[in-house]
Structure formats: C-alpha cells, structure tokens
Write a protein that holds these residues in place. Structure first.
Motif, PDB file in Angstrom:
ATOM      1  N   ASP A   1      43.269  47.073  46.004  1.00  0.00           N
ATOM      2  CA  ASP A   1      42.612  46.061  45.163  1.00  0.00           C
ATOM      3  C   ASP A   1      43.571  44.937  44.769  1.00  0.00           C
ATOM      4  OD1 ASP A   1      40.291  47.544  45.186  1.00  0.00           O
ATOM      5  OD2 ASP A   1      40.628  48.478  43.232  1.00  0.00           O
ATOM      6  N   ILE A   2      44.851  45.111  45.077  1.00  0.00           N
ATOM      7  CA  ILE A   2      45.867  44.135  44.674  1.00  0.00           C
ATOM      8  C   ILE A   2      46.059  43.094  45.773  1.00  0.00           C
ATOM      9  CG2 ILE A   2      48.280  43.811  43.935  1.00  0.00           C
ATOM     10  CD1 ILE A   2      46.781  45.610  42.006  1.00  0.00           C
ATOM     11  N   PHE A   3      45.958  41.812  45.401  1.00  0.00           N
ATOM     12  CA  PHE A   3      46.266  40.704  46.300  1.00  0.00           C
ATOM     13  C   PHE A   3      47.424  39.935  45.669  1.00  0.00           C
ATOM     14  CE2 PHE A   3      42.056  41.857  47.503  1.00  0.00           C
ATOM     15  CZ  PHE A   3      41.866  41.446  48.815  1.00  0.00           C
TER      16      PHE A   3
ATOM     17  N   GLN B   1      47.996  40.794  51.921  1.00  0.00           N
ATOM     18  CA  GLN B   1      47.787  41.164  50.508  1.00  0.00           C
ATOM     19  C   GLN B   1      49.103  41.424  49.787  1.00  0.00           C
ATOM     20  OE1 GLN B   1      43.960  43.831  51.324  1.00  0.00           O
ATOM     21  NE2 GLN B   1      44.581  43.970  49.189  1.00  0.00           N
ATOM     22  N   GLY B   2      50.195  41.474  50.545  1.00  0.00           N
ATOM     23  CA  GLY B   2      51.492  41.803  49.960  1.00  0.00           C
ATOM     24  C   GLY B   2      51.997  43.120  50.517  1.00  0.00           C
ATOM     25  N   ILE B   3      53.284  43.354  50.354  1.00  0.00           N
ATOM     26  CA  ILE B   3      53.923  44.573  50.878  1.00  0.00           C
ATOM     27  C   ILE B   3      53.278  45.803  50.251  1.00  0.00           C
ATOM     28  CG2 ILE B   3      56.111  45.870  50.901  1.00  0.00           C
ATOM     29  CD1 ILE B   3      57.444  42.960  50.853  1.00  0.00           C
TER      30      ILE B   3
ATOM     31  N   MET C   1      39.543  32.580  44.134  1.00  0.00           N
ATOM     32  CA  MET C   1      38.273  33.045  43.573  1.00  0.00           C
ATOM     33  C   MET C   1      37.278  31.898  43.417  1.00  0.00           C
ATOM     34  SD  MET C   1      38.669  36.170  43.676  1.00  0.00           S
ATOM     35  CE  MET C   1      36.963  36.452  43.204  1.00  0.00           C
ATOM     36  N   MET C   2      37.758  30.718  43.050  1.00  0.00           N
ATOM     37  CA  MET C   2      36.859  29.557  42.949  1.00  0.00           C
ATOM     38  C   MET C   2      36.296  29.197  44.324  1.00  0.00           C
ATOM     39  SD  MET C   2      36.724  28.973  39.768  1.00  0.00           S
ATOM     40  CE  MET C   2      37.665  29.248  38.270  1.00  0.00           C
ATOM     41  N   GLN C   3      37.158  29.274  45.327  1.00  0.00           N
ATOM     42  CA  GLN C   3      36.744  28.986  46.701  1.00  0.00           C
ATOM     43  C   GLN C   3      35.664  29.976  47.147  1.00  0.00           C
ATOM     44  OE1 GLN C   3      40.306  28.764  48.994  1.00  0.00           O
ATOM     45  NE2 GLN C   3      39.446  27.361  50.497  1.00  0.00           N
ATOM     46  N   LEU C   4      35.832  31.221  46.744  1.00  0.00           N
ATOM     47  CA  LEU C   4      34.889  32.279  47.117  1.00  0.00           C
ATOM     48  C   LEU C   4      33.535  32.111  46.421  1.00  0.00           C
ATOM     49  CD1 LEU C   4      34.904  35.255  48.556  1.00  0.00           C
ATOM     50  CD2 LEU C   4      34.938  36.041  46.187  1.00  0.00           C
ATOM     51  N   LEU C   5      33.553  31.745  45.140  1.00  0.00           N
ATOM     52  CA  LEU C   5      32.340  31.791  44.320  1.00  0.00           C
ATOM     53  C   LEU C   5      31.534  30.492  44.321  1.00  0.00           C
ATOM     54  CD1 LEU C   5      33.820  33.702  41.239  1.00  0.00           C
ATOM     55  CD2 LEU C   5      32.247  34.626  42.943  1.00  0.00           C
TER      56      LEU C   5
ATOM     57  N   HIS D   1      36.043  38.996  53.195  1.00  0.00           N
ATOM     58  CA  HIS D   1      36.174  37.538  53.108  1.00  0.00           C
ATOM     59  C   HIS D   1      37.306  37.136  52.149  1.00  0.00           C
ATOM     60  CE1 HIS D   1      32.814  36.584  55.688  1.00  0.00           C
ATOM     61  NE2 HIS D   1      32.104  37.518  55.066  1.00  0.00           N
ATOM     62  N   ILE D   2      37.525  37.921  51.099  1.00  0.00           N
ATOM     63  CA  ILE D   2      38.676  37.658  50.209  1.00  0.00           C
ATOM     64  C   ILE D   2      39.970  37.848  50.999  1.00  0.00           C
ATOM     65  CG2 ILE D   2      39.879  38.316  48.082  1.00  0.00           C
ATOM     66  CD1 ILE D   2      37.159  39.318  46.997  1.00  0.00           C
TER      67      ILE D   2
END
Length: 482
Positions: free
Chosen positions: A141-143, A116-118, A155-159, A324-325
């Motif tokens: 909540d930050i990616f 998700q990042g540092i 998000m498109m891949q998820l939805l 999953h995200i």
C-alpha cells in the motif's frame, strides 16, 4: 516564422495555478538580499529573515546525526570496509546501512528501484505504521515519492476527470492543493475552518459546502484534511476525526489525509492520531472507506526538505484502480533513493538500547522543545500588537494571525491594486527584512486579512523578529490610523 509560444498560447491551467509560499513577496525578498550583498548600507537591516516557508535547515536547524551517518554510508559503501569507519560512525548506523544496502538492487543508491520504492524500505515503513497505529499495514500500500507533493499530484491526476469534479479543501489551505486542483483541471470546493474555535473543522460546514457544490453540478470526489494544520497549526481531536471519517464513508468520498506534521505537536492536551488508526478503531476496513495518508521527511524534527523523501499509504481501492495508481508511479520511474532511505529512517529511528538512541533523543527533543518555545514567543508577541489576534500554535510550523487593518490602509492597498494583507507584508519586508506570506495566498473568509509566519528562524533570531515587527507595526498603524 516567429516563435509562437506566448502567455496567450500556453496551457491556461498553468496560468490559473498560484503558489503564494514562493510568490511575489519571496521574489522581492531574494532581490533585496542581492542588493544588500552589493550595497549593505542601502537598507536599515543587514539580513533577510525568512519566515515564509517550512524549510528548517535553511534557517540553521541541524540534521539528525544517525540519519546522516546512515545516508553517508549508503551513498559511499566502500568506506564500510575501512578500519577508521568504526571510530567515525556509530555501530548502529553501520549496521543499519549494511541492512539497507542489502535491500537495494545492486547495493547502489544510484540505481533505479521498484516504482513504488525499495521493497525492504516499504517493509520498514509498514511495520512502523503498524507500531504507531496498532493496526496492520501492508508494504504494497506504500508508494514512495519525492516528498509528499508528487503523491498529492498523483491523487489529483487520478481523481479529477474535468472541471465538474470537485475536491473539498480547507480554507485556509496549503496552496499545493489549490495549485494541483487547478493544474489537473478540477474545481476547489472550499470549506472554512472556524477561527473563533481555534480553527475548528465542523462537519456541518462540510455538509453545507458539499450540498452547495452538488447544486452547482459539481461531483465532489475527495476531502482534504491537513492535520496538524497548515497554515493554521491546529491539531484535531480524535472525536472530530471520527466524525470526519463517518462523513467520508457516508458520502463515498476519498479521504486525503495530509499528516506531514505528525511529529509537530506542542501542547500536552493534544495528541496526533492518524486517520487510518481512527478509521480502523471505528471498525472500518478496506471495503468501507477510501483513505490516502501522506507523510514527508521535510517536516517533523528532521526537516530534510532538500532530500525530497516521502510516501503515501493508499488503502480501500480495488486492484483494478491500484494498477492505474502504479502506472502513474511508474511514469516517473521511481522516487530518489536517498529520499526513500530517509523516509524509512524517519519512520524507524534508533530504539531503546541502540548505540545512537540517547544522542538521537537529545537531538529530537532539543529541536521540538525549541520549536514549542519559539511558537509561544511569537504567538504572545502577535497578541500584544494592536489589531492582531493569533490562535494558539498547537502543532505544525506556522502561526496564522489575523490582522484588522485600518480602512485607510485597505484604501491605500486598493489604490495600488494590491490585496491589503499583501500590501502589509510588502511594507514589512521593505522596512524590516522580515518575510511573511499574505493570508490571501492560502484563502480566508472574505473581508478578513491574515499572514502566515513560520516558527523556524533559530531561537536567538526570534527576539530581533519580535522587535522589528513590533516597531514596524506601530509605525504602520500610526500612519494609517482611521
């Protein structure tokens, strides 16, 4: 056996996907540029004026000194120990670099980070979102992503499950959305912005398009809103945003808020409000609305496109979906560390009292005020041209003028099997070296024609663009006059 990969055998979703911002006109411009270098006398112009893409530094915009000092020190921490460093770098950039290095595993920008990042950089970003909005933000909540584009794809891949899943998208839209929806096998459900009201977003139009999609067997999963607008440059009013939030809540839609131009607002009567702030101010929390906000280091006053930094803030999803995200993020291992650092700097620049504060403010305000002047100059120039109308540039980095083409020009375009606005842009490029993107690449009301022009060429180049465009347009209209 002969190679079996042909255009007929590759993924049809790849063929369907289009990205006009780097499409035919730009490929032609690059070819012309090479020809000019080889044979300068071959054309009536000596340089290509790229007004096609929001790429500020390629057109001469300077980077923000504080940001680059911190990046340099983080990338080569050995110089922090050298005595000359104190004279070459500001004390607050040295201090910030040390703080960031302490947050990076192994103190090395060449190492992978958490997917998700540092964590320390996400803490900084969450604190900045909280300060901006006045409502809590959670670093979990930050990616962090390589620019905002991979976050949109994620998000498109998820939805999107199949072509029966739809995404409500503005028309005109930034082609990333149509391209990503096509690649992931979904259906773009268009809603039209109202050009007559300054590219207004009417909730009645959203409801109409949602019902039509449902009647065609499409399950609409999400609503994309670009604010400030790309390619249209409008800034939404807070009351309008509240109505949009209410619509998403009522219909159970994910609100995908593209807010990468949040620093680019040029008119005093408008102000940027994040959709998260608007939703929270209405009393809606995590359990009430799915909201994903996108931010990037590529736009604003910083324009660090090549550094590929950005993030999405994902709120309102259950822990099971969040897993999953996270899995999608971890498939890419992590976003690049330089981009992550820059995203934290963009959201947390020097503050009052910091050594770099005054120079930072001078650089930031110099860039933004120049962009506002350029936008106004180009807007006025377009509105003086026969058959062209251009709405006010309230924000972002673009103008999207409408051009009423003569019937003869439309017929000439049809004869060469070309969209009329592409025909105009191609002629403009060949005769002047100016690169605009035809409106057909962004979507438009059928029977209307537009083009997108960035406001990014340096201020001293704007008069040449106006002169070349004005002369060309007069010749073009005279040639095709009905």
């Amino acid at each position: 056996m002969a190679p079996q990969v042909t255009v007929d055998s590759i993924n049809p979703k790849v063929i369907e996907c289009q990205y006009a911002v780097r499409g035919e006109i730009v490929i032609l411009a690059q070819k012309l540029q090479q020809e000019i270098q080889a044979k300068p006398e071959a054309y009536p112009f000596q340089e290509i004026l790229y007004c096609n893409v929001g790429n500020p530094q390629s057109l001469g915009q300077k980077s923000i000194t504080f940001f680059r000092e911190v990046l340099a020190l983080c990338d080569h921490p050995a110089i922090l120990a050298k005595s000359e460093t104190q004279a070459l770098f500001s004390s607050d950039s040295i201090e910030r670099a040390r703080k960031i290095l302490d947050q990076i595993p192994g103190r090395a920008t060449g190492a992978y980070s958490h997917s998700q990042g540092i964590k320390g950089l996400r803490d900084t970003i969450a604190a900045a979102i909280e300060a901006r909005d006045g409502f809590p933000a959670d670093p979990n909540d930050i990616f962090m992503t390589d620019g905002a584009s991979p976050a949109v794809h994620m998000m498109m891949q998820l939805l999107i499950r199949s072509e029966k899943d739809g995404i409500l998208c503005p028309i005109p839209q930034y082609p990333l959305y149509s391209a990503s929806i096509a690649l992931h096998g979904g259906t773009l459900v268009p809603y039209y912005l109202d050009e007559a009201t300054g590219w207004g977003l009417e909730v009645s139009e959203l409801k109409k398009q949602l019902q039509e999609a449902k009647s065609n067997g499409i399950t609409v999963r999400a609503l994309v809103v670009i604010n400030p607008g790309n390619p249209t440059g409008q800034v939404l009013a807070e009351e309008n945003q509240k109505a949009i939030v209410e619509f998403c809540k009522e219909e159970g839609l994910v609100l995908l808020a593209d807010e990468v131009y949040q620093e680019n607002v040029y008119v005093p009567e408008k102000k940027f409000h994040s959709f998260k702030k608007v939703a929270r101010s209405m009393g809606y929390g995590e359990k009430d609305i799915h909201l994903v906000s996108f931010q990037s280091v590529s736009k604003g006053y910083y324009g660090e496109c090549g550094k590929r930094g950005g993030y999405m803030e994902v709120t309102g999803f259950g822990a099971d979906v969040r897993e999953h995200i996270y899995k999608l993020a971890s498939v890419n291992l992590c976003s690049n560390i330089t981009g992550q650092i820059l995203a934290s700097l963009v959201m947390s620049p020097p503050k009052v009292g910091d050594k770099s504060y005054e120079s930072y403010i001078a650089e930031r305000d110099g860039i933004l005020s120049s962009l506002a002047r350029r936008a106004k100059t180009l807007e006025d120039a377009f509105n003086k041209l026969e058959g062209i109308t251009c709405n006010k540039a309230e924000g972002a980095m673009y103008l999207f003028p409408r051009i009423n083409l003569p019937k003869k020009a439309i017929k000439a375009a049809e004869e060469v099997k070309t969209a009329p606005d592409l025909f105009y842009c191609r002629r403009l490029l060949n005769e002047t070296g100016i690169v605009f993107v035809p409106g057909s690449g962004f979507g438009q009301v059928p029977g209307t024609w537009h083009f997108r022009c960035t406001i990014l060429p340096q201020e001293e180049k704007i008069p040449a663009i106006v002169t070349r465009l004005t002369d060309f347009h007069k010749r073009f209209m005279d040639e095709f006059r009905d």
